[in-house]
Design a protein around this motif. Structure first.
Motif, PDB file in Angstrom:
ATOM      1  N   VAL A 111       0.751  -1.177   0.036  1.00  0.00           N
ATOM      2  CA  VAL A 111       0.132  -0.049   0.099  1.00  0.00           C
ATOM      3  C   VAL A 111       0.665   1.153   0.061  1.00  0.00           C
ATOM      4  O   VAL A 111       0.770   2.243  -0.697  1.00  0.00           O
ATOM      5  N   ALA A 112       2.088   1.272   0.706  1.00  0.00           N
ATOM      6  CA  ALA A 112       2.882   2.369   0.727  1.00  0.00           C
ATOM      7  C   ALA A 112       3.513   2.609  -0.701  1.00  0.00           C
ATOM      8  O   ALA A 112       3.707   3.794  -1.199  1.00  0.00           O
ATOM      9  N   LEU A 113       3.790   1.525  -1.193  1.00  0.00           N
ATOM     10  CA  LEU A 113       4.492   1.717  -2.652  1.00  0.00           C
ATOM     11  C   LEU A 113       3.213   2.288  -3.483  1.00  0.00           C
ATOM     12  O   LEU A 113       3.526   3.096  -4.396  1.00  0.00           O
ATOM     13  N   TRP A 114       2.089   1.862  -3.250  1.00  0.00           N
ATOM     14  CA  TRP A 114       0.995   2.033  -4.211  1.00  0.00           C
ATOM     15  C   TRP A 114       0.850   3.653  -3.975  1.00  0.00           C
ATOM     16  O   TRP A 114       0.670   4.412  -5.004  1.00  0.00           O
ATOM     17  N   ARG A 115       0.903   4.181  -2.734  1.00  0.00           N
ATOM     18  CA  ARG A 115       0.518   5.391  -2.602  1.00  0.00           C
ATOM     19  C   ARG A 115       1.611   6.425  -3.146  1.00  0.00           C
ATOM     20  O   ARG A 115       1.557   7.479  -3.633  1.00  0.00           O
ATOM     21  N   GLU A 116       2.952   5.932  -3.184  1.00  0.00           N
ATOM     22  CA  GLU A 116       3.925   6.663  -3.634  1.00  0.00           C
ATOM     23  C   GLU A 116       4.179   6.634  -5.120  1.00  0.00           C
ATOM     24  O   GLU A 116       4.648   7.646  -5.691  1.00  0.00           O
ATOM     25  N   ARG A 117       3.939   5.536  -5.872  1.00  0.00           N
ATOM     26  CA  ARG A 117       4.220   5.316  -7.098  1.00  0.00           C
ATOM     27  C   ARG A 117       3.056   5.367  -8.082  1.00  0.00           C
ATOM     28  O   ARG A 117       3.097   5.415  -9.146  1.00  0.00           O
ATOM     29  N   ALA A 118       1.800   5.044  -7.544  1.00  0.00           N
ATOM     30  CA  ALA A 118       0.828   4.618  -8.525  1.00  0.00           C
ATOM     31  C   ALA A 118      -0.088   5.899  -9.110  1.00  0.00           C
ATOM     32  O   ALA A 118      -0.170   6.959  -8.573  1.00  0.00           O
ATOM     33  N   ASP A 119      -0.392   5.872 -10.637  1.00  0.00           N
ATOM     34  CA  ASP A 119      -1.072   6.873 -11.209  1.00  0.00           C
ATOM     35  C   ASP A 119      -2.629   6.491 -10.590  1.00  0.00           C
ATOM     36  O   ASP A 119      -3.154   5.349 -10.695  1.00  0.00           O
ATOM     37  N   PRO A 120      -3.229   7.734  -9.983  1.00  0.00           N
ATOM     38  CA  PRO A 120      -4.635   7.235  -9.422  1.00  0.00           C
ATOM     39  C   PRO A 120      -5.232   6.980 -10.258  1.00  0.00           C
ATOM     40  O   PRO A 120      -6.632   6.324 -10.032  1.00  0.00           O
ATOM     41  N   ALA A 121      -5.612   7.221 -11.469  1.00  0.00           N
ATOM     42  CA  ALA A 121      -6.360   6.858 -12.779  1.00  0.00           C
ATOM     43  C   ALA A 121      -6.359   5.377 -12.997  1.00  0.00           C
ATOM     44  O   ALA A 121      -7.038   4.776 -13.628  1.00  0.00           O
ATOM     45  N   ASP A 122      -5.306   4.717 -12.462  1.00  0.00           N
ATOM     46  CA  ASP A 122      -4.986   3.299 -12.926  1.00  0.00           C
ATOM     47  C   ASP A 122      -5.765   2.355 -11.984  1.00  0.00           C
ATOM     48  O   ASP A 122      -5.279   1.922 -10.890  1.00  0.00           O
ATOM     49  N   THR A 123      -7.079   2.338 -12.148  1.00  0.00           N
ATOM     50  CA  THR A 123      -7.756   1.652 -10.982  1.00  0.00           C
ATOM     51  C   THR A 123      -7.620   0.031 -11.071  1.00  0.00           C
ATOM     52  O   THR A 123      -8.124  -0.649 -10.214  1.00  0.00           O
ATOM     53  N   ALA A 124      -7.265  -0.576 -12.246  1.00  0.00           N
ATOM     54  CA  ALA A 124      -6.953  -2.041 -12.202  1.00  0.00           C
ATOM     55  C   ALA A 124      -5.833  -2.120 -11.215  1.00  0.00           C
ATOM     56  O   ALA A 124      -6.038  -3.091 -10.676  1.00  0.00           O
ATOM     57  N   LEU A 125      -4.714  -1.334 -11.331  1.00  0.00           N
ATOM     58  CA  LEU A 125      -3.856  -1.753 -10.339  1.00  0.00           C
ATOM     59  C   LEU A 125      -4.382  -1.195  -8.843  1.00  0.00           C
ATOM     60  O   LEU A 125      -3.908  -2.325  -7.872  1.00  0.00           O
ATOM     61  N   ARG A 126      -5.179  -0.455  -8.795  1.00  0.00           N
ATOM     62  CA  ARG A 126      -5.765  -0.234  -7.281  1.00  0.00           C
ATOM     63  C   ARG A 126      -6.615  -1.302  -6.954  1.00  0.00           C
ATOM     64  O   ARG A 126      -6.262  -1.586  -5.876  1.00  0.00           O
ATOM     65  N   ASP A 127      -7.351  -2.286  -7.796  1.00  0.00           N
ATOM     66  CA  ASP A 127      -8.089  -2.794  -7.610  1.00  0.00           C
ATOM     67  C   ASP A 127      -7.258  -4.227  -6.855  1.00  0.00           C
ATOM     68  O   ASP A 127      -7.648  -4.938  -5.968  1.00  0.00           O
ATOM     69  N   ARG A 128      -6.064  -4.285  -7.451  1.00  0.00           N
ATOM     70  CA  ARG A 128      -5.110  -5.440  -6.931  1.00  0.00           C
ATOM     71  C   ARG A 128      -4.505  -5.257  -5.924  1.00  0.00           C
ATOM     72  O   ARG A 128      -4.367  -6.168  -5.135  1.00  0.00           O
ATOM     73  N   VAL A 129      -4.203  -4.001  -5.506  1.00  0.00           N
ATOM     74  CA  VAL A 129      -3.686  -3.754  -4.280  1.00  0.00           C
ATOM     75  C   VAL A 129      -4.642  -3.632  -3.181  1.00  0.00           C
ATOM     76  O   VAL A 129      -4.583  -4.131  -2.092  1.00  0.00           O
ATOM     77  N   ALA A 130      -5.991  -3.512  -3.565  1.00  0.00           N
ATOM     78  CA  ALA A 130      -7.037  -3.688  -2.646  1.00  0.00           C
ATOM     79  C   ALA A 130      -7.302  -5.009  -2.374  1.00  0.00           C
ATOM     80  O   ALA A 130      -7.510  -5.651  -1.062  1.00  0.00           O
ATOM     81  N   ASP A 131      -7.078  -6.070  -3.281  1.00  0.00           N
ATOM     82  CA  ASP A 131      -7.274  -7.534  -3.089  1.00  0.00           C
ATOM     83  C   ASP A 131      -6.085  -7.931  -2.187  1.00  0.00           C
ATOM     84  O   ASP A 131      -6.407  -8.889  -1.471  1.00  0.00           O
ATOM     85  N   ALA A 132      -4.934  -7.386  -2.330  1.00  0.00           N
ATOM     86  CA  ALA A 132      -3.923  -7.728  -1.551  1.00  0.00           C
ATOM     87  C   ALA A 132      -4.273  -7.256   0.099  1.00  0.00           C
ATOM     88  O   ALA A 132      -3.833  -8.199   0.994  1.00  0.00           O
ATOM     89  N   VAL A 133      -4.887  -6.383   0.345  1.00  0.00           N
ATOM     90  CA  VAL A 133      -5.113  -5.706   1.586  1.00  0.00           C
ATOM     91  C   VAL A 133      -6.296  -6.689   2.157  1.00  0.00           C
ATOM     92  O   VAL A 133      -6.022  -7.290   3.330  1.00  0.00           O
ATOM     93  N   VAL A 134      -7.394  -7.020   1.314  1.00  0.00           N
ATOM     94  CA  VAL A 134      -8.364  -7.783   1.739  1.00  0.00           C
ATOM     95  C   VAL A 134      -7.752  -9.431   2.155  1.00  0.00           C
ATOM     96  O   VAL A 134      -8.161 -10.151   3.019  1.00  0.00           O
ATOM     97  N   GLY A 135      -6.924  -9.896   1.253  1.00  0.00           N
ATOM     98  CA  GLY A 135      -6.540 -11.247   1.175  1.00  0.00           C
ATOM     99  C   GLY A 135      -5.361 -11.266   2.591  1.00  0.00           C
ATOM    100  O   GLY A 135      -5.757 -12.472   3.192  1.00  0.00           O
ATOM    101  N   ALA A 136      -4.865 -10.242   2.728  1.00  0.00           N
ATOM    102  CA  ALA A 136      -4.121 -10.363   3.971  1.00  0.00           C
ATOM    103  C   ALA A 136      -4.917 -10.650   5.518  1.00  0.00           C
ATOM    104  O   ALA A 136      -4.680 -11.225   6.254  1.00  0.00           O
ATOM    105  N   GLN A 137      -5.807  -9.356   5.490  1.00  0.00           N
ATOM    106  CA  GLN A 137      -7.157  -9.621   6.469  1.00  0.00           C
ATOM    107  C   GLN A 137      -7.668 -11.239   6.483  1.00  0.00           C
ATOM    108  O   GLN A 137      -8.017 -11.621   7.662  1.00  0.00           O
TER     109      GLN A 137
END
Lengths: 381, 327
Positions: free
Chosen positions: A263-289
Motif C-alpha cells: 500500500v505504501a508503494l502504491w501511494r508513492e508510485r501509482a497513477d491514481p487513474a489506474d484503477t486496475a492496479l488499485r483493485d489488485r492492491v485492494a485485493d492484497a489488503v483484503v487477502g491479508a485480512q
C-alpha cells in the motif's frame, strides 16, 4: 464471536514490540541464502533466543515463554511489522520441534531444542528423493539396522537450507518388505557433517545455492536419534502437517506487513487513474485480512480442543497463491524498474514462485481438500 | 479472542436451518417469482417467530437489536435456503429509522419500527449509491427512498416490475414524490449506516448461497458417473471444487469480522470476498452439473440465479475495492 485481545495479550504485544524496536538491525542482513547471510542470521537467532523470543510457544525449560498459539500470532504480527530478519531456524522450529513435542522423548527435546532456538544447530529437511516428490511414500533411501543404531544410504534432494545447515531430519525405508509403501518407514535425525554424507548444493532459480542434494553412504545414526517407533515414520511425519504446522509455516503477520508495504508503494508510485492496479492492491489488503482472520478462527478451534487436519491444506494453497499475486502487483507498480535481482520486491517475488511447489505441491493440497474436506472419491492422480 | 460463532449463535443458525429445511422454500421461491407472495409470507411468519426481523430494530422500538452478528448468522441461513423477499432491504430500513431516532428524529421510528420488528410488515429501501431499484416493492407495505439531497420519502406504490435475471428478485423503479419523512444531515448519516448493514447482510447471504451451491454440486459429482467412475473422482473436477471451497472459506471470516465490527472498510472487504466467491461458486456449480444445471426445472437454478445479482447488490466488487483502498 469476538475479535478483541485480552489485556495480557496486549501486554505481550507491547513487550515484543519494545524488544524488536530495540534490537532489529537497522540495515537488512545479507541474504539468508548465502554463506555470509546464513552466519548473520544465526547470530540474529542467538540474540532472539537470549531474550526468549526465538520460540515463544515452547516451554520455558527449552528457551520459550510457554505461551499459546494466540500469543504466537501476536508475536508474529509484531515481528514482521518490525521488518525483522527471516528465520534461518524456521524448518527446525516449525517442522521438527512440533514432531518432537508429539513423538520425541524428553531426552531428545532437552538435547535438540535449546541449540535449535539459539541458531547453533540449524536443521534441514530430508524428505524428497529423485523418484519420490509428490509421491513421497515411494521413497527408497534405506535405514538398515546395525549395532546401536541405523545406517542410512541413498539420496535425498531439494533439501532446504542443507547447503549451510548442521543437521537434518527425514524419513527412511527401514523395512523394505512392508506390504504398503507408507509402511516400514522410520523418522530419523542425522548430522550433515557425519562420515558418509555428501552435500551438493543446487543453484536455485534465484541463483542462490540454498538447497542441496544429500548423498548418504552408510551414515551411522544412533538409536537416540530415532523419533518415535521404527516403522511409524509416515504417521509421525503426517501428524505434524495436521496440527500447528499448518498454521505456523507462514504466519499472517508476514503477509499483513507485506500488504502494508505494498500500500505504501502504491501511494508513492501509482497513477491514481489506474484503477486496475488499485483493485489488485485492494485485493492484497483484503487477502491479508482474510488470511489473518482465517488463522484466528483456526487458532480458536485448536484452543477449543479441535484438530486442524486437512484444513491446513486450504491455508497452504491460499498463502502460496496470495504471496505470488502480492509480489506481482508490486512488480507491476514498479514497471521495468523492478528488474534488478536484489530489488526489494524482485528477490521475494522469485522466492514466492516456489510457494505452490514446496511443502506439498498445491495439486496435492487440492486433492487433499477435495477428498478430505469435501468428501470426493479417491481417483487416479 | 474466540473468533468462532458462540454456542448461542450456532444454535440460532441451526434452528433457522431446521425451520427452513422443513418449509418447502423452493416452492415459495417459484411462487414469489410469479408474483404470488402467499407462500413467501407464510414463510416470513415462521421466521418472525424466531425474532429474526427484530435483530435490526432497537429495543425501545420493540426490537432486539441492533445485533449485527446475529443478523449475519440469520442472513447466511436465508441465503443457504434461497429465501426470497426484500429482507436485506427491510433490515436496512429498520437500521435507518433506528439511527434517525438516535439522532433525535424519532417520529418515523415510532410509526414503522414496531411492525417491522414483528415481521408483520415488509419494507423496501433505495439509497444513493445503493443500486437503482426498489426490490420487491410490490410485496412491501412501505417503500423508503433516500434521495441524493438527503431526503427520506415514504414513496408511493406503483409501476410494473422489471424482470431480473433472478425472477425471485422483482425490481421496481422508485416512484417519485410521496411523503417526506425527514431531511438533512441526520438522514445522510442514517443512510450511510443503513447502507453498511445492507452490504453486510448481502455478504452474509452470498456466503449462504455459496455454501448451498457447493454442497449441491459436491453431492451431484459424487453420484454422477461417466467413463465408469463418479465424475467427482477426476482431478479436473476436484481441483475446481477445491478452489471454490477456498473462496468460500476465506470469505467467511471476513463476513464474521465485519459483523463483529461493521466499519466501512471491514464491510466492503466482506462483501467483495463473499460476492466474488458466490459468483465463482455458481460458475463451478453450473459447469460441474453440465446441461442439467442449465435448466429451470432443477432447483439448483434458484441459487444459481441469485449469485450475480447478490454479488452486485449493495456494493459491486469495484465499489467495495474503492472503499477498502480510498485514493
Amino acid at each position: 464471536m469476538d475479535l478483541t485481545h485480552t489485556p495480557e495479550q496486549e501486554e505481550f504485544r507491547a513487550a515484543a514490540r519494545a524488544w524488536l524496536r530495540a534490537h532489529v538491525p537497522p540495515v537488512p542482513l545479507p541474504s539468508l541464502e548465502t554463506a555470509d547471510g546464513f552466519a548473520a542470521h544465526r547470530e540474529w537467532e542467538a540474540r532472539l533466543a537470549a531474550d526468549r523470543w526465538s520460540a515463544v510457544s515452547w516451554p520455558e525449560r527449552y528457551g520459550g515463554r510457554a505461551v499459546d498459539l494466540a500469543h504466537w500470532l501476536v508475536f508474529e504480527e509484531e515481528y514482521w511489522a518490525a521488518g525483522a530478519p527471516g528465520r534461518v531456524s524456521q524448518n527446525g522450529i516449525s517442522l521438527l520441534a512440533p514432531t518432537l513435542f508429539d513423538h520425541g522423548t524428553e531426552e531428545q527435546r532437552a538435547r535438540v531444542l535449546p541449540p535449535m532456538a539459539r541458531g547453533e544447530v540449524v536443521w534441514a529437511q530430508a524428505w524428497s528423493e529423485p523418484e519420490a516428490g509428490s509421491d513421497l511414500a515411494a521413497l527408497r533411501s534405506r535405514a538398515v539396522r546395525t549395532d546401536g543404531g541405523w545406517l542410512l544410504s541413498g539420496q535425498k534432494t531439494w533439501s532446504s537450507r542443507a547447503a549451510f545447515a548442521d543437521r537434518a531430519f527425514g524419513i527412511f525405508r527401514s523395512d523394505p518388505e512392508a506390504p504398503k509403501p507408507h509402511q516400514g518407514l522410520t523418522y530419523l535425525m542425522f548430522d550433515l557433517r557425519a562420515p558418509g554424507v555428501t552435500v551438493r548444493p543446487i543453484g536455485r532459480l534465484d541463483g542462490k545455492p540454498a538447497f542441496a542434494e544429500l548423498f548418504l553412504d552408510g551414515v551411522f545414526v544412533p538409536d537416540a536419534d530415532v523419533i518415535g517407533e521404527p516403522g511409524q515414520g509416515w504417521r509421525i511425519a503426517m501428524s505434524a502437517t495436521g496440527n500447528e504446522r499448518g498454521l505456523t509455516l507462514r504466519s499472517p503477520g508476514r503477509f499483513l506487513a507485506a500488504a502494508d508495504r505494498l500500500v505504501a508503494l502504491w501511494r508513492e508510485r501509482a497513477d491514481p487513474a489506474d484503477t486496475a492496479l488499485r483493485d489488485r492492491v485492494a485485493d492484497a489488503v483484503v487477502g491479508a485480512q482474510a488470511y489473518r482472520l482465517f488463522t484466528w478462527a483456526s487458532a480458536a478451534r485448536v484452543a477449543a480442543g479441535g484438530e486442524l487436519g486437512a484444513e491446513s491444506s486450504l491455508n497452504k494453497v491460499f498463502w502460496s497463491e496470495y504471496d505470488i499475486a502480492l509480489h506481482e502487483t508490486a512488480l507491476d507498480l514498479l514497471g521495468a524498474e523492478a528488474e534488478p535481482a536484489d530489488g526489494p520486491w524482485a528477490e521475494p517475488w522469485v522466492f514466492s514462485l516456489a510457494g505452490p511447489v514446496y511443502a506439498g505441491t498445491n495439486e496435492i493440497q487440492r486433492d487433499i481438500i477435495a477428498e478430505r474436506l469435501l468428501g470426493l472419491p479417491k481417483g487416479r492422480r | 479472542m474466540h473468533f468462532l460463532p458462540s454456542d448461542e449463535e450456532s444454535a440460532f443458525a441451526r434452528s433457522l436451518d431446521a425451520l427452513l429445511s422443513a418449509a418447502a422454500v423452493p416452492d415459495a421461491v417459484r411462487a414469489w417469482s410469479r408474483g404470488d407472495h402467499g407462500p413467501g409470507r407464510a414463510l416470513f411468519a415462521k421466521l418472525a417467530d424466531t425474532g429474526m426481523f427484530a435483530l435490526a430494530v432497537p429495543e425501545r422500538y420493540e426490537g432486539l437489536g441492533p445485533l449485527p452478528v446475529a443478523a449475519a448468522v440469520a442472513f447466511t441461513e436465508l441465503g443457504r435456503h434461497a429465501v426470497p423477499g426484500p429482507l436485506v432491504e427491510g433490515a436496512a430500513a429498520s437500521v435507518l429509522l433506528g439511527a434517525l431516532a438516535a439522532a433525535g428524529v424519532d417520529g418515523p421510528a415510532k410509526r414503522f419500527l414496531p411492525e417491522l420488528a414483528a415481521g408483520t410488515a415488509l419494507a423496501t429501501l433505495t439509497l444513493p449509491g445503493g443500486g437503482p431499484y426498489a426490490l420487491d416493492a410490490d410485496a412491501a407495505a412501505w417503500r423508503f427512498t433516500v434521495t441524493a439531497r438527503d431526503e427520506l420519502y415514504l414513496s408511493p406504490a406503483g409501476g410494473a416490475p422489471l424482470a431480473s435475471t433472478d425472477p425471485a428478485r422483482r425490481l421496481f423503479w422508485p416512484e417519485p414524490g410521496g411523503e417526506l419523512l425527514a431531511a438533512g444531515a441526520p438522514v445522510a448519516a442514517a443512510a450511510a449506516e443503513a447502507g453498511r448493514w445492507a452490504r453486510l447482510l448481502t455478504a452474509a447471504q452470498c456466503l449462504g448461497v455459496g455454501e448451498a451451491l457447493l454442497a449441491r454440486t459436491v453431492a451431484y459429482v459424487r453420484e454422477r458417473r461417466q467413463f465408469g467412475a463418479p465424475v467427482g473422482s477426476f482431478q479436473a473436477v476436484k481441483h475446481r471444487l477445491a478452489d471454490t471451497l477456498l473462496g468460500v472459506e476465506f470469505a467467511r471470516p471476513l463476513v464474521w469480522a465485519a459483523a463483529v465490527s461493521p466499519g466501512a472498510a471491514e464491510v466492503a472487504a466482506a462483501k467483495l470476498s463473499a460476492g466474488e466467491a458466490v459468483y465463482r461458486t455458481a460458475r463451478t456449480a453450473l459447469q460441474l452439473h453440465g446441461a442439467i444445471g442449465y435448466t429451470d426445472e432443477l432447483d439448483l437454478s434458484l441459487w444459481l440465479r441469485k449469485a450475480r445479482p447478490l454479488r452486485d447488490a449493495w456494493g459491486t466488487p469495484s465499489a467495495c475495492r474503492a472503499t477498502v483502498l480510498p485514493a
